[in-house]
Scaffold this motif. Structure first.
Motif, mmCIF file in Angstrom:
data_model
loop_
_atom_site.group_PDB
_atom_site.id
_atom_site.type_symbol
_atom_site.label_atom_id
_atom_site.label_comp_id
_atom_site.label_asym_id
_atom_site.label_seq_id
_atom_site.Cartn_x
_atom_site.Cartn_y
_atom_site.Cartn_z
ATOM 1 N N GLU A 1 63.576 -13.778 -5.843
ATOM 2 C CA GLU A 1 64.539 -14.778 -6.317
ATOM 3 C C GLU A 1 63.868 -16.082 -6.720
ATOM 4 N N LEU A 2 62.885 -16.524 -5.932
ATOM 5 C CA LEU A 2 62.326 -17.860 -6.105
ATOM 6 C C LEU A 2 60.882 -17.870 -6.593
ATOM 7 N N GLY A 3 60.248 -16.718 -6.640
ATOM 8 C CA GLY A 3 58.817 -16.670 -6.975
ATOM 9 C C GLY A 3 57.990 -16.995 -5.754
ATOM 10 N N SER A 4 57.952 -18.258 -5.385
ATOM 11 C CA SER A 4 57.381 -18.684 -4.104
ATOM 12 C C SER A 4 58.498 -19.340 -3.309
ATOM 13 N N ASN A 5 58.662 -18.947 -2.066
ATOM 14 C CA ASN A 5 59.736 -19.527 -1.263
ATOM 15 C C ASN A 5 59.230 -20.514 -0.214
ATOM 16 N N THR A 6 57.924 -20.716 -0.170
ATOM 17 C CA THR A 6 57.340 -21.697 0.740
ATOM 18 C C THR A 6 56.297 -22.498 -0.031
ATOM 19 N N MET A 7 56.624 -23.731 -0.349
ATOM 20 C CA MET A 7 55.730 -24.575 -1.129
ATOM 21 C C MET A 7 55.165 -25.678 -0.240
ATOM 22 N N VAL A 8 53.840 -25.742 -0.180
ATOM 23 C CA VAL A 8 53.161 -26.739 0.651
ATOM 24 C C VAL A 8 52.463 -27.733 -0.269
ATOM 25 N N PHE A 9 52.845 -29.000 -0.156
ATOM 26 C CA PHE A 9 52.274 -30.037 -1.006
ATOM 27 C C PHE A 9 51.438 -30.999 -0.150
ATOM 28 N N PHE A 10 50.151 -31.128 -0.477
ATOM 29 C CA PHE A 10 49.302 -32.148 0.125
ATOM 30 C C PHE A 10 49.186 -33.299 -0.873
ATOM 31 N N LEU A 11 49.403 -34.512 -0.416
ATOM 32 C CA LEU A 11 49.376 -35.653 -1.327
ATOM 33 C C LEU A 11 48.878 -36.897 -0.602
ATOM 34 N N ARG A 12 48.568 -37.915 -1.400
ATOM 35 C CA ARG A 12 48.114 -39.193 -0.842
ATOM 36 C C ARG A 12 49.224 -40.228 -0.841
ATOM 37 N N ASP A 13 50.193 -40.064 -1.720
ATOM 38 C CA ASP A 13 51.267 -41.039 -1.854
ATOM 39 C C ASP A 13 52.555 -40.296 -2.175
ATOM 40 N N TRP A 14 53.659 -40.747 -1.592
ATOM 41 C CA TRP A 14 54.924 -40.052 -1.806
ATOM 42 C C TRP A 14 55.341 -40.018 -3.271
ATOM 43 N N ASP A 15 54.931 -41.031 -4.039
ATOM 44 C CA ASP A 15 55.310 -41.076 -5.453
ATOM 45 C C ASP A 15 54.749 -39.899 -6.246
ATOM 46 N N GLU A 16 53.714 -39.255 -5.724
ATOM 47 C CA GLU A 16 53.136 -38.105 -6.427
ATOM 48 C C GLU A 16 54.173 -36.988 -6.591
ATOM 49 N N LEU A 17 55.082 -36.876 -5.628
ATOM 50 C CA LEU A 17 56.080 -35.803 -5.691
ATOM 51 C C LEU A 17 57.070 -36.026 -6.825
ATOM 52 N N ALA A 18 57.308 -37.278 -7.170
ATOM 53 C CA ALA A 18 58.251 -37.572 -8.249
ATOM 54 C C ALA A 18 57.753 -37.040 -9.591
ATOM 55 N N ALA A 19 56.429 -36.823 -9.686
ATOM 56 C CA ALA A 19 55.848 -36.340 -10.944
ATOM 57 C C ALA A 19 55.743 -34.819 -11.014
ATOM 58 N N VAL A 20 56.130 -34.120 -9.938
ATOM 59 C CA VAL A 20 56.057 -32.654 -9.937
ATOM 60 C C VAL A 20 57.202 -32.097 -10.772
ATOM 61 N N PRO A 21 56.908 -31.337 -11.820
ATOM 62 C CA PRO A 21 57.962 -30.827 -12.708
ATOM 63 C C PRO A 21 59.008 -29.988 -11.964
ATOM 64 N N ASP A 22 60.263 -30.316 -12.205
ATOM 65 C CA ASP A 22 61.420 -29.555 -11.708
ATOM 66 C C ASP A 22 61.582 -29.578 -10.190
ATOM 67 N N LEU A 23 60.774 -30.351 -9.464
ATOM 68 C CA LEU A 23 60.936 -30.380 -8.006
ATOM 69 C C LEU A 23 62.293 -30.949 -7.627
ATOM 70 N N ASP A 24 62.803 -31.868 -8.434
ATOM 71 C CA ASP A 24 64.112 -32.445 -8.135
ATOM 72 C C ASP A 24 65.234 -31.421 -8.278
ATOM 73 N N ARG A 25 64.965 -30.322 -8.986
ATOM 74 C CA ARG A 25 65.954 -29.250 -9.087
ATOM 75 C C ARG A 25 65.911 -28.344 -7.861
ATOM 76 N N LEU A 26 64.761 -28.282 -7.208
ATOM 77 C CA LEU A 26 64.607 -27.450 -6.017
ATOM 78 C C LEU A 26 64.985 -28.195 -4.740
ATOM 79 N N VAL A 27 64.732 -29.505 -4.733
ATOM 80 C CA VAL A 27 65.013 -30.331 -3.557
ATOM 81 C C VAL A 27 66.096 -31.334 -3.930
ATOM 82 N N GLU A 28 67.292 -31.096 -3.448
ATOM 83 C CA GLU A 28 68.421 -31.969 -3.787
ATOM 84 C C GLU A 28 68.196 -33.367 -3.213
#
Length: 212
Positions: free
Chosen positions: A63-90
């Motif tokens: 259904e999801l391709g990957s159902n467990t996504m682990v993101f390592f980052l240095r700053d929270w703003d990096e997540l805002a630039a991940v394509p379509d993440l806002d569609r996966l995380v309400e």
């Protein structure tokens, strides 16, 4: 061995509600933001916990391709630039603002199926000074353990799920390992919101061989 009260506390949230959930499908993880060596460490932690629990891993989720996504980052703003993440995380944008305001260094978002079982997990790890001091093996094992079940938000605030052996190696505490095995016993439900569920988990723990 843990008492029923100890087990109940691990799934009782700050608002007093008891909520338990385990994975209802094989875990198909993917890891972002790390070198190949650390990638192998994280996947090794998933494999170890799955072997312990008796649950399965998969290359992909149908259904999801990957159902467990682990993101390592240095700053929270990096997540805002991940394509379509806002569609996966309400509510991603306000979540990031809240995480920045409290200077959080980790966060997990779960999604559930119709039966209440876990069907996806998004693990966000901001490598601040504190987490950067941890060995990769310790950090990886801690994150996998905290994503394999829906623990209480207070579960490991006073005591880690991990312990240290005499030789310095960090391992999963035996009682937590036993509880994960009990939680994935086929006779147990994938979701529960009644504290009596803790009594059933305790009963499964009691039947485990001492050597396990």
């Amino acid at each position: 061995m843990m008492t029923p009260e100890d087990i109940e506390a691990l799934f009782t949230r700050a608002d007093g509600s008891y909520v338990f959930a385990r994975w209802g499908r094989p875990i198909a993880p993917i890891v972002f933001g790390v070198e190949d060596r650390t990638l192998s460490t994280v996947k090794g932690a998933f494999e170890a916990v799955m072997a312990l629990s008796g649950h399965k891993m998969a290359e992909t989720d149908p259904e999801l391709g990957s159902n467990t996504m682990v993101f390592f980052l240095r700053d929270w703003d990096e997540l805002a630039a991940v394509p379509d993440l806002d569609r996966l995380v309400e509510g991603l944008a306000p979540l990031l603002e809240r995480l920045k305001s409290i200077e959080a260094n980790q966060y997990r978002v779960f999604r559930f199926d119709e039966a209440g079982a876990i069907k996806a997990c998004f693990i966000f790890i901001r490598m601040d000074d504190e987490l950067s001091q941890l060995p990769a093996e310790t950090l990886a094992l801690s994150q996998v353990v905290q994503s394999v079940l829906l623990w209480s938000d207070l579960a490991f605030t006073k005591r880690s799920a991990l312990g240290q052996l005499d030789d310095g190696r960090v391992v999963l505490r035996p009682e937590i390992a036993g509880l994960i095995r009990a939680a994935f016993d086929p006779v147990m439900p994938s979701f529960a919101d009644d504290p009596s569920h803790a009594l059933r988990l305790h009963a499964r723990l009691s039947t485990q061989a001492p050597s396990q």
